[in-house]
Every structure is written in C-alpha cells, then in structure tokens.
Design a protein around this motif. Structure first.
Motif, PDB file in Angstrom:
ATOM      1  N   LYS A  97       0.825  -1.216   0.000  1.00 19.37           N
ATOM      2  CA  LYS A  97       0.000   0.000   0.000  1.00 19.37           C
ATOM      3  C   LYS A  97       0.855   1.260   0.000  1.00 19.37           C
ATOM      4  CE  LYS A  97      -4.006   1.808   2.458  1.00 19.37           C
ATOM      5  NZ  LYS A  97      -5.209   1.214   1.905  1.00 19.37           N
ATOM      6  N   MET A  98       1.963   1.237   0.757  1.00 14.33           N
ATOM      7  CA  MET A  98       2.829   2.405   0.861  1.00 14.33           C
ATOM      8  C   MET A  98       3.929   2.411  -0.205  1.00 14.33           C
ATOM      9  SD  MET A  98       3.207   2.792   4.984  1.00 14.33           S
ATOM     10  CE  MET A  98       4.045   4.369   4.829  1.00 14.33           C
ATOM     11  N   ASP A  99       4.035   1.317  -0.960  1.00 10.76           N
ATOM     12  CA  ASP A  99       5.048   1.168  -2.001  1.00 10.76           C
ATOM     13  C   ASP A  99       6.454   1.340  -1.434  1.00 10.76           C
ATOM     14  OD1 ASP A  99       5.883   0.580  -4.570  1.00 10.76           O
ATOM     15  OD2 ASP A  99       5.932   2.696  -5.169  1.00 10.76           O
ATOM     16  N   VAL A 100       6.714   0.619  -0.319  1.00  9.37           N
ATOM     17  CA  VAL A 100       8.033   0.593   0.303  1.00  9.37           C
ATOM     18  C   VAL A 100       8.393  -0.865   0.584  1.00  9.37           C
ATOM     19  CG1 VAL A 100       7.825   2.888   1.350  1.00  9.37           C
ATOM     20  CG2 VAL A 100       7.121   0.882   2.643  1.00  9.37           C
ATOM     21  N   PRO A 101       9.673  -1.167   0.760  1.00  9.92           N
ATOM     22  CA  PRO A 101      10.063  -2.553   1.075  1.00  9.92           C
ATOM     23  C   PRO A 101       9.493  -3.022   2.416  1.00  9.92           C
ATOM     24  CG  PRO A 101      11.973  -1.256   0.408  1.00  9.92           C
ATOM     25  CD  PRO A 101      10.831  -0.299   0.587  1.00  9.92           C
ATOM     26  N   LEU A 102       9.308  -4.330   2.532  1.00  4.23           N
ATOM     27  CA  LEU A 102       8.785  -4.933   3.759  1.00  4.23           C
ATOM     28  C   LEU A 102       9.652  -4.563   4.958  1.00  4.23           C
ATOM     29  CD1 LEU A 102       6.909  -6.881   5.296  1.00  4.23           C
ATOM     30  CD2 LEU A 102       8.419  -8.735   4.573  1.00  4.23           C
ATOM     31  N   GLY A 103      10.965  -4.612   4.808  1.00  3.81           N
ATOM     32  CA  GLY A 103      11.875  -4.281   5.911  1.00  3.81           C
ATOM     33  C   GLY A 103      11.698  -2.855   6.398  1.00  3.81           C
ATOM     34  N   THR A 104      11.366  -1.947   5.490  1.00  2.56           N
ATOM     35  CA  THR A 104      11.134  -0.560   5.869  1.00  2.56           C
ATOM     36  C   THR A 104       9.904  -0.454   6.758  1.00  2.56           C
ATOM     37  OG1 THR A 104      12.149   0.200   3.816  1.00  2.56           O
ATOM     38  CG2 THR A 104      10.724   1.767   4.966  1.00  2.56           C
ATOM     39  N   VAL A 105       8.845  -1.182   6.399  1.00  3.46           N
ATOM     40  CA  VAL A 105       7.622  -1.188   7.219  1.00  3.46           C
ATOM     41  C   VAL A 105       7.924  -1.753   8.600  1.00  3.46           C
ATOM     42  CG1 VAL A 105       5.321  -2.216   7.468  1.00  3.46           C
ATOM     43  CG2 VAL A 105       6.060  -1.311   5.249  1.00  3.46           C
ATOM     44  N   GLN A 106       8.627  -2.867   8.650  1.00  8.43           N
ATOM     45  CA  GLN A 106       8.970  -3.479   9.930  1.00  8.43           C
ATOM     46  C   GLN A 106       9.780  -2.515  10.794  1.00  8.43           C
ATOM     47  OE1 GLN A 106      10.917  -6.895   8.214  1.00  8.43           O
ATOM     48  NE2 GLN A 106       9.169  -8.224   8.624  1.00  8.43           N
ATOM     49  N   SER A 107      10.748  -1.860  10.191  1.00  8.06           N
ATOM     50  CA  SER A 107      11.598  -0.927  10.925  1.00  8.06           C
ATOM     51  C   SER A 107      10.795   0.261  11.446  1.00  8.06           C
ATOM     52  CB  SER A 107      12.725  -0.442  10.012  1.00  8.06           C
ATOM     53  OG  SER A 107      13.482   0.547  10.643  1.00  8.06           O
ATOM     54  N   ARG A 108       9.930   0.812  10.602  1.00  8.27           N
ATOM     55  CA  ARG A 108       9.148   1.977  11.010  1.00  8.27           C
ATOM     56  C   ARG A 108       8.190   1.647  12.147  1.00  8.27           C
ATOM     57  NH1 ARG A 108       7.764   4.830   5.162  1.00  8.27           N
ATOM     58  NH2 ARG A 108       9.922   5.424   4.707  1.00  8.27           N
ATOM     59  N   ILE A 109       7.552   0.491  12.068  1.00  4.75           N
ATOM     60  CA  ILE A 109       6.628   0.098  13.137  1.00  4.75           C
ATOM     61  C   ILE A 109       7.404  -0.170  14.425  1.00  4.75           C
ATOM     62  CG2 ILE A 109       5.030  -1.708  13.906  1.00  4.75           C
ATOM     63  CD1 ILE A 109       3.938  -1.787  11.041  1.00  4.75           C
ATOM     64  N   SER A 110       8.553  -0.801  14.318  1.00  2.00           N
ATOM     65  CA  SER A 110       9.377  -1.054  15.501  1.00  2.00           C
ATOM     66  C   SER A 110       9.815   0.260  16.149  1.00  2.00           C
ATOM     67  CB  SER A 110      10.607  -1.876  15.109  1.00  2.00           C
ATOM     68  OG  SER A 110      11.472  -2.021  16.202  1.00  2.00           O
ATOM     69  N   ARG A 111      10.263   1.220  15.324  1.00  2.00           N
ATOM     70  CA  ARG A 111      10.677   2.512  15.864  1.00  2.00           C
ATOM     71  C   ARG A 111       9.494   3.264  16.466  1.00  2.00           C
ATOM     72  NH1 ARG A 111      12.896   5.424  11.307  1.00  2.00           N
ATOM     73  NH2 ARG A 111      12.573   3.608  10.018  1.00  2.00           N
ATOM     74  N   ALA A 112       8.314   3.129  15.865  1.00  2.19           N
ATOM     75  CA  ALA A 112       7.122   3.793  16.395  1.00  2.19           C
ATOM     76  C   ALA A 112       6.762   3.234  17.767  1.00  2.19           C
ATOM     77  CB  ALA A 112       5.943   3.628  15.432  1.00  2.19           C
ATOM     78  N   ARG A 113       6.797   1.930  17.915  1.00  4.81           N
ATOM     79  CA  ARG A 113       6.494   1.313  19.214  1.00  4.81           C
ATOM     80  C   ARG A 113       7.496   1.753  20.272  1.00  4.81           C
ATOM     81  NH1 ARG A 113       5.287  -4.690  16.803  1.00  4.81           N
ATOM     82  NH2 ARG A 113       3.073  -4.361  16.354  1.00  4.81           N
ATOM     83  N   LYS A 114       8.769   1.762  19.899  1.00  6.60           N
ATOM     84  CA  LYS A 114       9.809   2.180  20.838  1.00  6.60           C
ATOM     85  C   LYS A 114       9.606   3.643  21.242  1.00  6.60           C
ATOM     86  CE  LYS A 114      14.808   2.255  21.376  1.00  6.60           C
ATOM     87  NZ  LYS A 114      16.108   1.970  20.772  1.00  6.60           N
ATOM     88  N   ALA A 115       9.284   4.485  20.275  1.00  6.48           N
ATOM     89  CA  ALA A 115       9.053   5.906  20.567  1.00  6.48           C
ATOM     90  C   ALA A 115       7.846   6.087  21.483  1.00  6.48           C
ATOM     91  CB  ALA A 115       8.859   6.682  19.271  1.00  6.48           C
ATOM     92  N   LEU A 116       6.779   5.322  21.259  1.00  8.11           N
ATOM     93  CA  LEU A 116       5.598   5.409  22.123  1.00  8.11           C
ATOM     94  C   LEU A 116       5.944   5.017  23.553  1.00  8.11           C
ATOM     95  CD1 LEU A 116       2.758   4.000  19.849  1.00  8.11           C
ATOM     96  CD2 LEU A 116       3.034   6.343  20.647  1.00  8.11           C
ATOM     97  N   ARG A 117       6.694   3.932  23.699  1.00 10.31           N
ATOM     98  CA  ARG A 117       7.099   3.509  25.044  1.00 10.31           C
ATOM     99  C   ARG A 117       7.896   4.608  25.726  1.00 10.31           C
ATOM    100  NH1 ARG A 117       9.306  -1.009  22.626  1.00 10.31           N
ATOM    101  NH2 ARG A 117       7.625  -2.380  22.052  1.00 10.31           N
ATOM    102  N   SER A 118       8.820   5.201  24.994  1.00  7.57           N
ATOM    103  CA  SER A 118       9.645   6.268  25.562  1.00  7.57           C
ATOM    104  C   SER A 118       8.803   7.470  25.952  1.00  7.57           C
ATOM    105  CB  SER A 118      10.716   6.709  24.557  1.00  7.57           C
ATOM    106  OG  SER A 118      11.608   5.666  24.330  1.00  7.57           O
ATOM    107  N   MET A 119       7.863   7.843  25.085  1.00  9.16           N
ATOM    108  CA  MET A 119       6.995   8.998  25.381  1.00  9.16           C
ATOM    109  C   MET A 119       6.176   8.768  26.644  1.00  9.16           C
ATOM    110  SD  MET A 119       5.220  10.507  22.005  1.00  9.16           S
ATOM    111  CE  MET A 119       5.761   9.646  20.554  1.00  9.16           C
ATOM    112  N   ILE A 120       5.576   7.608  26.733  1.00  7.28           N
ATOM    113  CA  ILE A 120       4.682   7.335  27.860  1.00  7.28           C
ATOM    114  C   ILE A 120       5.479   7.170  29.153  1.00  7.28           C
ATOM    115  CG2 ILE A 120       3.053   5.643  28.787  1.00  7.28           C
ATOM    116  CD1 ILE A 120       1.984   5.379  25.894  1.00  7.28           C
ATOM    117  N   ASP A 121       6.696   6.630  29.055  1.00  2.04           N
ATOM    118  CA  ASP A 121       7.514   6.428  30.246  1.00  2.04           C
ATOM    119  C   ASP A 121       8.230   7.693  30.710  1.00  2.04           C
ATOM    120  OD1 ASP A 121       6.782   3.795  30.351  1.00  2.04           O
ATOM    121  OD2 ASP A 121       8.607   3.035  29.399  1.00  2.04           O
ATOM    122  N   ALA A 122       8.374   8.672  29.836  1.00  3.24           N
ATOM    123  CA  ALA A 122       9.106   9.889  30.200  1.00  3.24           C
ATOM    124  C   ALA A 122       8.294  10.711  31.205  1.00  3.24           C
ATOM    125  CB  ALA A 122       9.388  10.722  28.959  1.00  3.24           C
ATOM    126  N   PRO A 123       8.885  11.062  32.349  1.00  5.64           N
ATOM    127  CA  PRO A 123       8.151  11.802  33.371  1.00  5.64           C
ATOM    128  C   PRO A 123       7.647  13.162  32.901  1.00  5.64           C
ATOM    129  CG  PRO A 123      10.264  11.024  34.218  1.00  5.64           C
ATOM    130  CD  PRO A 123      10.230  10.730  32.755  1.00  5.64           C
TER     131      PRO A 123
END
Length: 143
Positions: A97-123
């Motif tokens: 759908k986004m016309d990007v490689p599968l690895g790019t999607v995996q990487s972006r979703i992984s980075r998004a999850r990590k960023a969300l965890r960091s945001m929510i955990d940051a005081p």
C-alpha cells in the motif's frame, strides 16, 4: 508424512532424509502454533461476564493519551503503525500500500512502538497517569 510427500520434489537426495523429515515436522508444529495464536478465541457466554475489569474513569483518559502519543509520531512511523494496529493490515499489505520494502515497514513500526514507550515512560511527557502529579485528595486519602 503428507507434507513430505507433497514436497518430495524439494528433497535433495544427497542429504540426510531423517533431518529433512524432522525439519518438516518442526515447521508444521511452529505453523500450527502460530495459527492457533492468530485464530479467534472462543469464550462461553457465562465466562464473558467474568472477563475484563471494571471500567474506570481512567480508561478513557488512557486511551486519549495513547492517541495523543500516536499523533506525536512522525508520519512515516504513524501511518504504518495505524494501518497495522487499527486496520489490521499485515506488514506485507502495508508495504504494498505504501510502495516501500517490507523491511522498511517493519523498521518503522518497531521505531514507532519504541518511541511510544519512551513517550509514555518519560516523566515530563505529559502522558501516562502514572506520571501525573497526585491531587490534593490523593494526598489526604493516603495519609
């Protein structure tokens, strides 16, 4: 054995037949386990009443905070994450759908999850009920 017969054309005659069969059995077991995990969970009507937890006023607040955190993500991470989480698309479908490689999607979703965890955990993020300063009433009830 059925799978081995179906895939007999893939067997290389100069290799270990027993090892090849054990690998097929292992892969079938792993695939069956994954199918069960992805499949629907059947729950009796009696058990439905006992599932979950009582709704609190915190639940809508937590949901709103997660939405705010997702909106803070860069679009390149937010879009594939929402397509996966909210719309239930598989990584391969998102890549197409986004016309990007599968690895790019995996990487972006992984980075998004990590960023969300960091945001929510940051005081100082302003997100997460655990990081909110306690109210005066909370201090009084704790005393």
């Amino acid at each position: 054995m059925v799978r081995a017969l179906e895939k007999a054309h893939l067997y290389q005659h100069d290799t270990n037949l027993r090892g090849w069969l054990v690998t097929i059995m292992h892969n079938e077991h792993v695939n069956a386990t994954r199918r069960v995990m992805r499949g629907p969970i059947h729950v009796s009507d009696e058990a439905v009443g006992e599932l979950g937890r009582a709704e609190t006023q915190e639940a809508p607040v937590e949901l709103r905070e997660v939405r705010r955190a997702v909106r803070r993500l860069p679009a390149e991470q937010r879009i594939p994450l929402v397509l996966h989480w909210l719309h239930g698309l598989k990584y391969e479908e998102i890549a197409a759908k986004m016309d990007v490689p599968l690895g790019t999607v995996q990487s972006r979703i992984s980075r998004a999850r990590k960023a969300l965890r960091s945001m929510i955990d940051a005081p100082d993020s302003g997100l997460g009920l655990a990081h909110r300063p306690p109210t005066r009433a909370h201090h009084l009830s704790a005393a």
